[in-house]
Design a protein around this motif. Sequence first.
Motif, PDB file in Angstrom:
ATOM      1  N   VAL A   2       0.846  -1.189   0.000  1.00  0.00           N
ATOM      2  CA  VAL A   2       0.000   0.000   0.000  1.00  0.00           C
ATOM      3  C   VAL A   2       0.885   1.244   0.000  1.00  0.00           C
ATOM      4  N   LYS A   4       0.628   5.665  -0.289  1.00  0.00           N
ATOM      5  CA  LYS A   4      -0.279   6.819  -0.218  1.00  0.00           C
ATOM      6  C   LYS A   4       0.333   7.971  -0.990  1.00  0.00           C
ATOM      7  N   LYS A   5      -0.536   8.676  -1.733  1.00  0.00           N
ATOM      8  CA  LYS A   5      -0.116   9.853  -2.488  1.00  0.00           C
ATOM      9  C   LYS A   5      -1.267  10.847  -2.420  1.00  0.00           C
ATOM     10  N   ASN A   7      -4.485  12.396  -1.483  1.00  0.00           N
ATOM     11  CA  ASN A   7      -5.699  11.834  -0.886  1.00  0.00           C
ATOM     12  C   ASN A   7      -6.105  10.507  -1.531  1.00  0.00           C
ATOM     13  N   ILE A   8      -5.138   9.815  -2.153  1.00  0.00           N
ATOM     14  CA  ILE A   8      -5.459   8.499  -2.695  1.00  0.00           C
ATOM     15  C   ILE A   8      -4.526   7.444  -2.107  1.00  0.00           C
ATOM     16  N   GLU A   9      -5.041   6.242  -2.040  1.00  0.00           N
ATOM     17  CA  GLU A   9      -4.272   5.102  -1.582  1.00  0.00           C
ATOM     18  C   GLU A   9      -4.127   4.160  -2.778  1.00  0.00           C
ATOM     19  N   SER A 120      -3.043  12.409  -9.481  1.00  0.00           N
ATOM     20  CA  SER A 120      -3.905  12.657  -8.323  1.00  0.00           C
ATOM     21  C   SER A 120      -5.383  12.705  -8.712  1.00  0.00           C
ATOM     22  N   ARG A 154      -9.972   6.365  -2.479  1.00  0.00           N
ATOM     23  CA  ARG A 154      -9.929   7.756  -2.005  1.00  0.00           C
ATOM     24  C   ARG A 154      -9.891   7.774  -0.479  1.00  0.00           C
ATOM     25  N   ILE A 155      -9.022   8.605   0.067  1.00  0.00           N
ATOM     26  CA  ILE A 155      -8.922   8.749   1.520  1.00  0.00           C
ATOM     27  C   ILE A 155      -9.651  10.036   1.895  1.00  0.00           C
TER      28      ILE A 155
END
Length: 156
Positions: A2, A4-5, A7-9, A120, A154-155
């Motif tokens: 996993v 993270k970048k 607001n996405i995982e 993104s 989406r986070i």
Amino acid sequence: MVFKKGNIEFILESLETNCDHDYVEYFRKVPDTKLLYTFRVVKLAPAFTIDITVKVIKTQRVFYKMENLKGCDFLNNPLLFKMFGEVYNHLVVNGSYFKCPIKPKVYYLKNEGTVSIIPSIHPPGRFQLSMRVRMAESRAPFVMEMLWKYKIVRIK
């Protein structure tokens, strides 16, 4: 794995490697490592092209496609291909950049650059990214292939 970048995982579900067993004898994960892959070129590769395709897994709809990227032009100046230049820098092991023609020997790649190519604005869902290296001299549809299956969440 996993990553993270913003607001996405990015969840890497799998990575498959394939080769033609003619120009490239093998292409596989290095045992007892997470991100290191090796391949052996057995014939001089004077020129090659790269095809990159991203598909939605459920529908097989093509999300992104780039064909016939001239490999030697890319290797000579990866900065011309902004997004892929960054990925290339992450794939290279110990600063051992490739040069054309690609000479017969054993090479290594790190699989840690894929998250950097994810824009993104990438929509959530499950996707498949394939990267194929093709050579006019080979009768096979590709000499090397990497096939990533991944999920974008989406986070909030």
